[in-house]
Design a protein around this motif. Structure first.
Motif, PDB file in Angstrom:
ATOM      1  N   THR A  38      23.264  90.667  68.312  1.00 61.87           N
ATOM      2  CA  THR A  38      23.768  91.000  66.978  1.00 61.87           C
ATOM      3  C   THR A  38      22.765  90.723  65.861  1.00 61.87           C
ATOM      4  OG1 THR A  38      26.056  90.663  67.668  1.00 61.87           O
ATOM      5  CG2 THR A  38      25.610  90.603  65.305  1.00 61.87           C
ATOM      6  N   PRO A  39      22.117  89.545  65.806  1.00 62.71           N
ATOM      7  CA  PRO A  39      21.148  89.319  64.721  1.00 62.71           C
ATOM      8  C   PRO A  39      20.010  90.334  64.719  1.00 62.71           C
ATOM      9  CG  PRO A  39      21.680  87.262  65.841  1.00 62.71           C
ATOM     10  CD  PRO A  39      22.250  88.361  66.674  1.00 62.71           C
ATOM     11  N   PHE A  40      19.552  90.716  65.916  1.00 60.43           N
ATOM     12  CA  PHE A  40      18.443  91.669  65.995  1.00 60.43           C
ATOM     13  C   PHE A  40      18.905  93.090  65.660  1.00 60.43           C
ATOM     14  CE2 PHE A  40      17.230  88.106  68.692  1.00 60.43           C
ATOM     15  CZ  PHE A  40      15.966  87.831  68.200  1.00 60.43           C
ATOM     16  N   LYS A  41      20.145  93.417  65.997  1.00 59.02           N
ATOM     17  CA  LYS A  41      20.703  94.698  65.573  1.00 59.02           C
ATOM     18  C   LYS A  41      20.808  94.762  64.054  1.00 59.02           C
ATOM     19  CE  LYS A  41      23.482  95.839  69.662  1.00 59.02           C
ATOM     20  NZ  LYS A  41      24.845  96.101  70.170  1.00 59.02           N
ATOM     21  N   LEU A  42      21.246  93.652  63.464  1.00 56.47           N
ATOM     22  CA  LEU A  42      21.412  93.616  62.009  1.00 56.47           C
ATOM     23  C   LEU A  42      20.069  93.693  61.293  1.00 56.47           C
ATOM     24  CD1 LEU A  42      24.260  90.960  61.568  1.00 56.47           C
ATOM     25  CD2 LEU A  42      24.432  93.450  61.456  1.00 56.47           C
ATOM     26  N   HIS A  69      26.441  95.262  56.969  1.00 58.02           N
ATOM     27  CA  HIS A  69      27.745  94.739  57.350  1.00 58.02           C
ATOM     28  C   HIS A  69      27.717  94.172  58.768  1.00 58.02           C
ATOM     29  CE1 HIS A  69      29.283  96.483  53.701  1.00 58.02           C
ATOM     30  NE2 HIS A  69      28.874  97.685  54.068  1.00 58.02           N
ATOM     31  N   ALA A  70      28.632  93.267  59.035  1.00 60.20           N
ATOM     32  CA  ALA A  70      28.689  92.600  60.329  1.00 60.20           C
ATOM     33  C   ALA A  70      28.989  93.573  61.472  1.00 60.20           C
ATOM     34  CB  ALA A  70      29.730  91.486  60.303  1.00 60.20           C
ATOM     35  N   LEU A 134      24.268  90.380  54.376  1.00 65.41           N
ATOM     36  CA  LEU A 134      22.846  90.653  54.207  1.00 65.41           C
ATOM     37  C   LEU A 134      22.115  89.424  53.676  1.00 65.41           C
ATOM     38  CD1 LEU A 134      20.429  92.468  54.305  1.00 65.41           C
ATOM     39  CD2 LEU A 134      21.118  93.501  52.127  1.00 65.41           C
ATOM     40  N   ARG A 135      22.720  88.713  52.738  1.00 69.87           N
ATOM     41  CA  ARG A 135      22.084  87.494  52.226  1.00 69.87           C
ATOM     42  C   ARG A 135      21.877  86.480  53.349  1.00 69.87           C
ATOM     43  NH1 ARG A 135      26.285  87.970  47.999  1.00 69.87           N
ATOM     44  NH2 ARG A 135      25.390  89.140  46.250  1.00 69.87           N
ATOM     45  N   GLY A 136      22.909  86.302  54.172  1.00 74.46           N
ATOM     46  CA  GLY A 136      22.802  85.369  55.294  1.00 74.46           C
ATOM     47  C   GLY A 136      21.758  85.809  56.293  1.00 74.46           C
ATOM     48  N   LEU A 137      21.692  87.138  56.546  1.00 72.18           N
ATOM     49  CA  LEU A 137      20.689  87.677  57.469  1.00 72.18           C
ATOM     50  C   LEU A 137      19.282  87.395  56.952  1.00 72.18           C
ATOM     51  CD1 LEU A 137      20.167  89.509  60.012  1.00 72.18           C
ATOM     52  CD2 LEU A 137      20.049  91.428  58.401  1.00 72.18           C
ATOM     53  N   CYS A 138      19.062  87.633  55.656  1.00 74.34           N
ATOM     54  CA  CYS A 138      17.745  87.395  55.061  1.00 74.34           C
ATOM     55  C   CYS A 138      17.348  85.926  55.171  1.00 74.34           C
ATOM     56  CB  CYS A 138      17.746  87.830  53.591  1.00 74.34           C
ATOM     57  SG  CYS A 138      17.858  89.614  53.331  1.00 74.34           S
ATOM     58  N   ILE A 139      18.257  85.042  54.771  1.00 74.16           N
ATOM     59  CA  ILE A 139      17.963  83.609  54.821  1.00 74.16           C
ATOM     60  C   ILE A 139      17.734  83.150  56.261  1.00 74.16           C
ATOM     61  CG2 ILE A 139      18.905  81.305  54.390  1.00 74.16           C
ATOM     62  CD1 ILE A 139      20.433  82.576  52.002  1.00 74.16           C
TER      63      ILE A 139
END
Length: 233
Positions: A38-42, A69-70, A134-139
């Motif tokens: 999931t993280p790599f897909k996002l 989006h999740a 998206l903010r969480g993904l970036c951080i």
């Protein structure tokens, strides 16, 4: 001189390159529907949306926001710009960056540059992100890349090149799969290809453009493997 004909292929580094891509591809496909991917897909969705934003800015438009989006969907809100260049930039741009990351992994210096550029892109997008996914993904990925960088520089765990290669392979495979899933196997009428078909005067529907974009993405993937072998020869 570059060994374009790949004479005397394949040397040790070339074999490792091919085997690693093969192993990563199998791992990605085997774990495709698990939470581990999931993280790599996002991050791939992030690159897709970032490419829309880049195309918008390059054609004198304005980016009003980016969301990831999740559920592995995303949207880029733009105003102005050249729409028929912005629409295909998501899929084709993702394939291009997948190729760039795969090639960057062939050398430690270029892998460092790729990791740094990705971290800077995540930091920039953090300030225009419109949702917390998206903010969480970036951080999260900035922290992840920082940890990998420290391990690379301070310990004997030299994995930066392999992380960059994994993200590149993941991005390339996801781009091809996403094009097939969204544009060919099931026709999403709000997809980029359907919107592009409405703008383009040629007699080609969204599925047709999906096939064309899919073929281009596959060429990027094959091209990255070939050029990687040339670089390592």
């Amino acid at each position: 001189m570059p060994n374009w004909e790949l004479k005397n292929c394949c040397k040790h580094d070339q074999v490792v390159f091919l085997v690693t891509i093969g192993v990563f591809s199998l791992v990605i496909l085997a774990l495709w529907r698990t939470v581990l991917m999931t993280p790599f897909k996002l991050i791939t969705v992030f690159l897709h949306e970032a490419n829309h934003a880049i195309a918008c800015k390059l054609t004198c438009g304005q980016v009003e926001g980016i969301q990831v989006h999740a559920n592995e969907g995303g949207v880029t809100q733009t105003r102005g710009g050249v729409y028929w260049l912005i629409l295909p930039a998501g899929y084709l741009g993702s394939s291009f960056w997948g190729m760039a990351l795969i090639l960057a992994s062939t050398n430690l210096i270029t892998a460092r540059i790729a990791a740094g550029c990705l971290a800077v892109a995540l930091l920039v997008v953090l300030f225009v992100a419109k949702n917390w996914t998206l903010r969480g993904l970036c951080i999260g990925f900035i922290i992840f890349l920082a940890i990998i960088w420290i391990l690379q520089e301070k310990t004997k765990l030299r994995i930066l090149r392999y992380i960059i290669l994994f993200i590149g392979v993941m991005n390339s495979l996801f781009s091809v799969y996403d094009i097939y899933d969204d544009l060919i196997s099931r026709r999403v009428h709000s997809s980029d290809a359907e919107k592009f078909a409405e703008l383009c005067p040629c007699p080609c529907n969204g599925v047709g453009w999906g096939i064309i974009w899919g073929m281009i993405s596959f060429v990027f993937l094959c091209g990255s493997i070939y050029l990687g072998l040339v670089i390592l020869s």
